[in-house]
Design an enzyme around this catalytic site. Structure first.
Site, mmCIF file in Angstrom:
data_model
loop_
_atom_site.group_PDB
_atom_site.id
_atom_site.type_symbol
_atom_site.label_atom_id
_atom_site.label_comp_id
_atom_site.label_asym_id
_atom_site.label_seq_id
_atom_site.Cartn_x
_atom_site.Cartn_y
_atom_site.Cartn_z
ATOM 1 N N GLN A 192 8.879 19.121 6.933
ATOM 2 C CA GLN A 192 10.025 18.724 6.102
ATOM 3 C C GLN A 192 9.655 18.697 4.619
ATOM 4 O O GLN A 192 10.478 19.017 3.759
ATOM 5 C CB GLN A 192 10.555 17.349 6.546
ATOM 6 C CG GLN A 192 11.023 17.333 7.989
ATOM 7 C CD GLN A 192 12.175 18.303 8.244
ATOM 8 O OE1 GLN A 192 13.198 18.255 7.574
ATOM 9 N NE2 GLN A 192 11.976 19.228 9.187
ATOM 10 N N ILE A 203 8.717 6.474 16.827
ATOM 11 C CA ILE A 203 8.356 7.225 15.624
ATOM 12 C C ILE A 203 7.134 8.112 15.847
ATOM 13 O O ILE A 203 7.137 9.299 15.529
ATOM 14 C CB ILE A 203 8.078 6.269 14.427
ATOM 15 C CG1 ILE A 203 9.227 5.278 14.237
ATOM 16 C CG2 ILE A 203 7.789 7.071 13.170
ATOM 17 C CD1 ILE A 203 10.511 5.847 13.690
ATOM 18 N N ARG A 250 1.562 14.234 13.076
ATOM 19 C CA ARG A 250 1.944 14.031 11.666
ATOM 20 C C ARG A 250 2.269 15.355 10.932
ATOM 21 O O ARG A 250 1.633 15.722 9.959
ATOM 22 C CB ARG A 250 0.836 13.301 10.903
ATOM 23 C CG ARG A 250 0.244 12.071 11.545
ATOM 24 C CD ARG A 250 1.076 10.835 11.608
ATOM 25 N NE ARG A 250 1.484 10.259 10.361
ATOM 26 C CZ ARG A 250 0.804 9.317 9.691
ATOM 27 N NH1 ARG A 250 -0.352 8.930 10.137
ATOM 28 N NH2 ARG A 250 1.286 8.812 8.576
ATOM 29 N N PRO A 251 3.199 16.145 11.409
ATOM 30 C CA PRO A 251 3.537 17.407 10.731
ATOM 31 C C PRO A 251 4.095 17.150 9.325
ATOM 32 O O PRO A 251 4.524 16.036 9.014
ATOM 33 C CB PRO A 251 4.615 18.009 11.628
ATOM 34 C CG PRO A 251 5.198 16.866 12.357
ATOM 35 C CD PRO A 251 4.092 15.868 12.538
ATOM 36 N N ILE A 252 4.068 18.186 8.469
ATOM 37 C CA ILE A 252 4.679 18.035 7.136
ATOM 38 C C ILE A 252 5.691 19.154 6.884
ATOM 39 O O ILE A 252 5.957 19.511 5.732
ATOM 40 C CB ILE A 252 3.604 17.996 6.023
ATOM 41 C CG1 ILE A 252 2.778 19.296 6.000
ATOM 42 C CG2 ILE A 252 2.687 16.798 6.163
ATOM 43 C CD1 ILE A 252 1.999 19.442 4.695
ATOM 44 N N LYS A 272 0.836 -1.210 0.000
ATOM 45 C CA LYS A 272 0.000 0.000 0.000
ATOM 46 C C LYS A 272 0.873 1.263 0.000
ATOM 47 O O LYS A 272 0.606 2.188 -0.756
ATOM 48 C CB LYS A 272 -0.888 0.008 1.243
ATOM 49 C CG LYS A 272 -1.509 1.371 1.566
ATOM 50 C CD LYS A 272 -2.377 1.346 2.785
ATOM 51 C CE LYS A 272 -1.651 1.605 4.075
ATOM 52 N NZ LYS A 272 -1.371 3.015 4.394
ATOM 53 N N ASN A 273 1.911 1.266 0.838
ATOM 54 C CA ASN A 273 2.674 2.509 1.008
ATOM 55 C C ASN A 273 3.649 2.784 -0.139
ATOM 56 O O ASN A 273 4.184 3.874 -0.243
ATOM 57 C CB ASN A 273 3.371 2.517 2.363
ATOM 58 C CG ASN A 273 2.338 2.626 3.481
ATOM 59 O OD1 ASN A 273 1.188 2.969 3.227
ATOM 60 N ND2 ASN A 273 2.742 2.301 4.696
HETATM 61 C C1 EPZ Z 1 4.562 6.634 6.320
HETATM 62 O O1 EPZ Z 1 3.909 7.713 6.955
HETATM 63 C C2 EPZ Z 1 3.563 5.508 6.283
HETATM 64 N N1 EPZ Z 1 2.400 5.914 5.512
HETATM 65 C C3 EPZ Z 1 3.148 5.127 7.698
HETATM 66 O O2 EPZ Z 1 2.321 3.977 7.601
HETATM 67 C C4 EPZ Z 1 4.388 4.729 8.490
HETATM 68 O O3 EPZ Z 1 4.014 4.487 9.823
HETATM 69 C C5 EPZ Z 1 5.411 5.866 8.437
HETATM 70 O O4 EPZ Z 1 5.706 6.205 7.068
HETATM 71 C C6 EPZ Z 1 6.720 5.480 9.113
HETATM 72 O O5 EPZ Z 1 7.263 4.356 8.484
HETATM 73 C C7 EPZ Z 1 2.501 5.907 4.165
HETATM 74 O O6 EPZ Z 1 3.525 5.562 3.611
HETATM 75 C C8 EPZ Z 1 1.270 6.324 3.409
HETATM 76 P P1 EPZ Z 1 7.009 9.763 8.221
HETATM 77 P P2 EPZ Z 1 4.596 9.183 6.913
HETATM 78 O O7 EPZ Z 1 6.961 11.044 7.460
HETATM 79 O O8 EPZ Z 1 5.317 9.329 5.642
HETATM 80 C C9 EPZ Z 1 7.854 13.020 11.593
HETATM 81 C C10 EPZ Z 1 0.396 2.698 7.805
HETATM 82 O O9 EPZ Z 1 0.006 2.096 8.817
HETATM 83 N N2 EPZ Z 1 7.744 14.022 10.513
HETATM 84 O O10 EPZ Z 1 8.063 8.764 7.915
HETATM 85 O O11 EPZ Z 1 3.567 10.193 7.276
HETATM 86 C C11 EPZ Z 1 6.538 12.338 11.911
HETATM 87 O O12 EPZ Z 1 5.795 13.101 12.854
HETATM 88 C C12 EPZ Z 1 0.937 4.099 7.957
HETATM 89 O O13 EPZ Z 1 0.435 2.219 6.650
HETATM 90 C C13 EPZ Z 1 8.042 15.347 10.793
HETATM 91 O O14 EPZ Z 1 8.384 15.692 11.923
HETATM 92 O O15 EPZ Z 1 5.619 9.045 8.114
HETATM 93 C C14 EPZ Z 1 6.982 11.025 12.497
HETATM 94 O O16 EPZ Z 1 7.329 11.217 13.861
HETATM 95 C C15 EPZ Z 1 0.722 4.654 9.350
HETATM 96 N N3 EPZ Z 1 7.957 16.262 9.790
HETATM 97 C C16 EPZ Z 1 8.272 10.711 11.728
HETATM 98 O O17 EPZ Z 1 8.680 11.950 11.137
HETATM 99 C C17 EPZ Z 1 7.592 15.908 8.514
HETATM 100 O O18 EPZ Z 1 7.552 16.786 7.624
HETATM 101 C C18 EPZ Z 1 8.097 9.682 10.607
HETATM 102 O O19 EPZ Z 1 7.041 10.120 9.791
HETATM 103 C C19 EPZ Z 1 7.286 14.550 8.241
HETATM 104 C C20 EPZ Z 1 7.375 13.618 9.257
#
Ligand code: EPZ
Length: 430
Positions: free
Chosen positions: A126, A327, A122-124, A22-23
């Site tokens: 970055q 995480i 879930r900030p964005i 999915k991801n």
């Molecule tokens: C992806 O989410 C997955 N979703 C998540 O799976 C997965 O848990 C996660 O990666 C970690 O592996 C998809 O791929 C659609 P991150 P994503 O950006 O990309 C912080 C599932 O169950 N962060 O790697 O949103 C964030 O808060 C889902 O399938 C920032 O601080 O995760 C977190 O603590 C749930 N600033 C860490 O980074 C940002 O701009 C990792 O988040 C982006 C993220």
């Protein structure tokens, strides 16, 4: 309201086929809109998240033809609108991948700001930092992210945290930018590599995906391709723990064992047998399992998306286990539900202290999020008696045919929505 009803106690035995990841699919679907030529994507999982993203793409003029349940043909030459409606972002956050693809191809995109979700804020930041570094103006107003660029030029971007989403979004935005982009501290998940391989099959020039430094040389355009998505590491891991928690014996097919190494290692540590083959893997558990400690980490560490599944398994294992979630800040919501089944877990900050018990008893529970919901189904499969799981729409976001696959392994589980169906199930299972 649809729910799963489960009669626990049966060891799961047999073979199960894993669907596409999915991801990876979510990033690949968005990236497919970066060419005006047709793209065929195979091994696409038929789950709610990918189907909603396809609807979001169609809403801006992308033509999507479903060739069969797991194959789509995409043509994005007729995109006539660069705004992804807030409704889609509310349904799935990963609609924000359309930011990277539309900005990369058209130099403009408007996408609703994704809120937090069940597992954290879930900030964005970055993502937005990277788009700006590539030359985009990014404004947030009225809950919308407005991104626009006169031109996109490569840059050296250091990600403050390892983030899958930002790594994928920025890869997409950079592949058509002028010059070189370096992404430092990049995520290394298999699905990040799959999106990079997909973009390269369209003519992009990405090197280093799967390491923490990804180097991208901008190209002038991308062409069509046919691409098959990798197997879903987390669906596979979920079935591995289904074997463990029910003391079963499952052959899990269509997997890449390398992607599952941290999961296999933990299963062996707690007393399971794990046998690896080229594209399958067998998990056998014959006795009560042992305790262990685990900390979720970015790949190749133990995946956060497998944290609820190992925790519920350890809640039935011998001794005390510690699970640390490094995480996300709110990924233990299943613990309250598990205590209704007899689980003995105490959460302190980002750590769960798990005292293994001999027995779960069936209860009425609700899925708090996608992976916790799947983990609670595993708990119901191991429990004595009947468990009903509500809010299963969250589980069906990421698991294709979940009850059907479990039933093929001997589980007594059905999706029901009316009282009479529940009574019929109870009569049938006795
Ligand atoms: C992806 O989410 C997955 N979703 C998540 O799976 C997965 O848990 C996660 O990666 C970690 O592996 C998809 O791929 C659609 P991150 P994503 O950006 O990309 C912080 C599932 O169950 N962060 O790697 O949103 C964030 O808060 C889902 O399938 C920032 O601080 O995760 C977190 O603590 C749930 N600033 C860490 O980074 C940002 O701009 C990792 O988040 C982006 C993220």
């Amino acid at each position: 309201m649809e729910q799963y009803i489960i009669k626990g106690g049966a060891p799961l035995v047999g073979e199960v086929d894993i669907a596409g990841a999915k991801n990876a699919a979510l990033g690949i679907l968005a990236a497919a809109t970066m060419t005006d030529e047709s793209v065929v994507i195979e091994n696409l999982p038929d789950v709610r998240d990918t189907n909603v993203l396809i609807q979001a793409m169609e809403s801006i003029g992308v033509m999507v033809e479903r060739l069969d349940r797991h194959t789509v043909k995409i043509n994005a030459s007729m995109i006539d609108n660069f705004t992804i409606d807030a409704g889609y972002i509310r349904k799935i956050r990963a609609s924000y991948y359309m930011l990277g693809s539309l900005l990369g191809k058209y130099h403009r995109a408007v996408v609703a700001l994704p809120g937090g979700c069940e597992i954290g804020s879930r900030p964005i930041d970055q993502h937005l930092k990277g788009f700006r570094a590539l030359g985009a103006e990014v404004e947030i107003s009225g809950g919308l992210i407005n991104a626009e660029a006169k031109r996109l030029a490569g840059n050296h971007i250091y990600l403050d945290v390892v983030t899958v989403g930002a790594t994928i979004n920025l890869m997409m935005c950079a592949v058509l930018a002028e010059g070189k982009t370096i992404l430092e501290n990049a995520a290394k998940e298999p699905h990040v590599v799959d999106v990079a391989n997909f973009l390269n099959s369209m003519g992009a020039n990405i090197k280093g995906a799967g390491t923490d430094v990804i180097r991208i040389k901008g190209v002038s355009k991308l062409h069509g391709t046919t691409y098959s998505i990798i197997p879903d590491q987390i669906e596979a891991g979920t079935f591995m723990f289904a074997a463990a928690i029910t003391k079963g014996d499952i052959m899990i097919r269509n997997v890449i064992p390398k992607h599952l190494e941290s999961i296999s290692a933990k299963l062996i540590e707690i007393g399971c047998e794990v046998e690896e083959f080229d594209d399958s893997l067998r998990v056998v558990a014959t006795k009560r399992l042992d305790h262990t400690n685990v900390k979720t980490l970015p790949y190749p560490g133990f995946p956060t998306d497998m944290q609820p599944q190992i925790a519920v398994t350890l809640a039935l294992s011998r001794g005390t286990s510690i699970v640390t979630e490094s995480i996300f800040e709110n990924r233990f919501k299943y613990v309250d539900e598990l205590s209704r089944m007899g689980g003995n877990v105490k959460v302190e900050g980002n750590t769960a202290i798990i005292e293994g018990v001999e027995l779960f008893t069936g209860a009425s529970i609700s899925a708090p999020d996608l992976r916790a919901g799947a983990a609670l189904v595993l708990a119901g499969l191991a429990a004595e008696g009947i468990t009903t799981v509500e809010n299963i729409v969250l589980i069906e976001r990421g698991y294709e045919d979940f009850p059907q696959k479990l039933r093929s392994l001997g589980a007594m589980i059905e999706k029901v929505s009316e009282e009479k169906e529940i009574q019929k199930f109870k009569l049938k299972v006795g």
